[in-house]
Design an enzyme around this catalytic site. Structure first.
Site, mmCIF file in Angstrom:
data_model
loop_
_atom_site.group_PDB
_atom_site.id
_atom_site.type_symbol
_atom_site.label_atom_id
_atom_site.label_comp_id
_atom_site.label_asym_id
_atom_site.label_seq_id
_atom_site.Cartn_x
_atom_site.Cartn_y
_atom_site.Cartn_z
ATOM 1 N N GLY A 46 0.847 -1.186 0.000
ATOM 2 C CA GLY A 46 0.000 0.000 0.000
ATOM 3 C C GLY A 46 0.881 1.232 0.000
ATOM 4 C CD GLN A 51 3.329 5.865 2.686
ATOM 5 O OE1 GLN A 51 2.381 5.298 2.176
ATOM 6 N NE2 GLN A 51 4.314 5.201 3.275
ATOM 7 C CB CYS A 93 4.951 2.449 7.658
ATOM 8 S SG CYS A 93 4.513 3.910 6.733
ATOM 9 C CG LEU A 94 6.792 1.157 1.766
ATOM 10 C CD1 LEU A 94 6.237 1.396 0.370
ATOM 11 C CD2 LEU A 94 7.943 0.175 1.729
ATOM 12 C CG HIS A 135 -0.780 1.495 7.327
ATOM 13 N ND1 HIS A 135 0.106 1.077 8.299
ATOM 14 C CD2 HIS A 135 -0.061 2.290 6.488
ATOM 15 C CE1 HIS A 135 1.300 1.606 8.043
ATOM 16 N NE2 HIS A 135 1.227 2.352 6.950
ATOM 17 C CD GLU A 136 -1.083 2.590 2.751
ATOM 18 O OE1 GLU A 136 -0.621 3.741 2.694
ATOM 19 O OE2 GLU A 136 -0.387 1.595 3.033
ATOM 20 C CG HIS A 139 0.224 6.988 5.373
ATOM 21 N ND1 HIS A 139 1.326 7.476 6.045
ATOM 22 C CD2 HIS A 139 0.471 5.678 5.179
ATOM 23 C CE1 HIS A 139 2.188 6.480 6.252
ATOM 24 N NE2 HIS A 139 1.693 5.376 5.735
HETATM 25 NI NI NI Z 1 2.531 3.459 5.792
#
Ligand code: NI
Length: 172
Positions: A46, A51, A93-94, A135-136, A139
């Site tokens: 995701g 991000q 998370c990236l 989660h997204e 963000h």
């Molecule tokens: Ni994330």
């Protein structure tokens, strides 16, 4: 293929509330394509627009393990309209590299959103798919998974994070 830079904690863009997408332009389509390239390259399941430094309400997801078939979903201006149950799953998370933690989420959610053409859609997600969407969506509201931890755990994570960042050689 066009890769975008993934912004990492504590970049301020990750803390901003993202703006609603009002027009579904060519630029938006290009951003979606770039985000998909970036997500598969990472690899991740995701990715939210903040991000990659774009503070707009756009996210993409692909929770299938078969990375050969790129079948991601682009979700724009999402709103959780129903939710039930809870589940705890390990998340990473990236934008928060090298850290994972167990986070409590809804088990099942129903979303109202717009697709990449601007059409209103609704979907119901369960289990891991529901986790990634939550989660997204976080963000888009400037929330990171580490915010769901207890204050004690969070401060331990922040210390660990500082060490991780200090150990990285950042090119000037
Ligand atoms: Ni994330």
């Amino acid at each position: 293929m066009s890769l975008r830079k993934i912004y990492q904690y504590p970049e301020p863009v990750l803390r901003k509330k993202a703006n609603k997408v009002e027009s579904f332009t060519e630029d938006l389509q290009q951003l979606i394509e770039d985000m998909a390239d970036t997500m598969y390259d990472a690899p991740g399941i995701g990715l939210a627009a903040p991000q990659v430094g774009e503070s707009i309400q756009l996210l993409i997801v692909d929770t299938r393990s078969d990375a050969e078939k790129r079948e991601y979903l682009a979700v724009i201006n999402p709103e959780i309209v129903a939710s039930e149950g809870t589940q705890i799953d390990e998340e990473g998370c990236l934008s928060v590299p090298d850290l994972t933690a167990n986070v409590k989420r809804f088990k099942k959610i129903t979303l109202k959103y717009q697709d990449r053409d601007g059409n209103t859609q609704e979907l119901t997600a369960e289990d891991r798919f529901a986790v990634v969407l939550q989660h997204e969506i976080d963000h888009l509201n400037g929330i990171l998974f580490i915010d769901h931890l207890t204050p004690l755990k969070r401060s331990l994570y922040k210390k660990k994070m500082k060490k991780v960042m200090a150990s990285k050689k950042v090119p000037a």
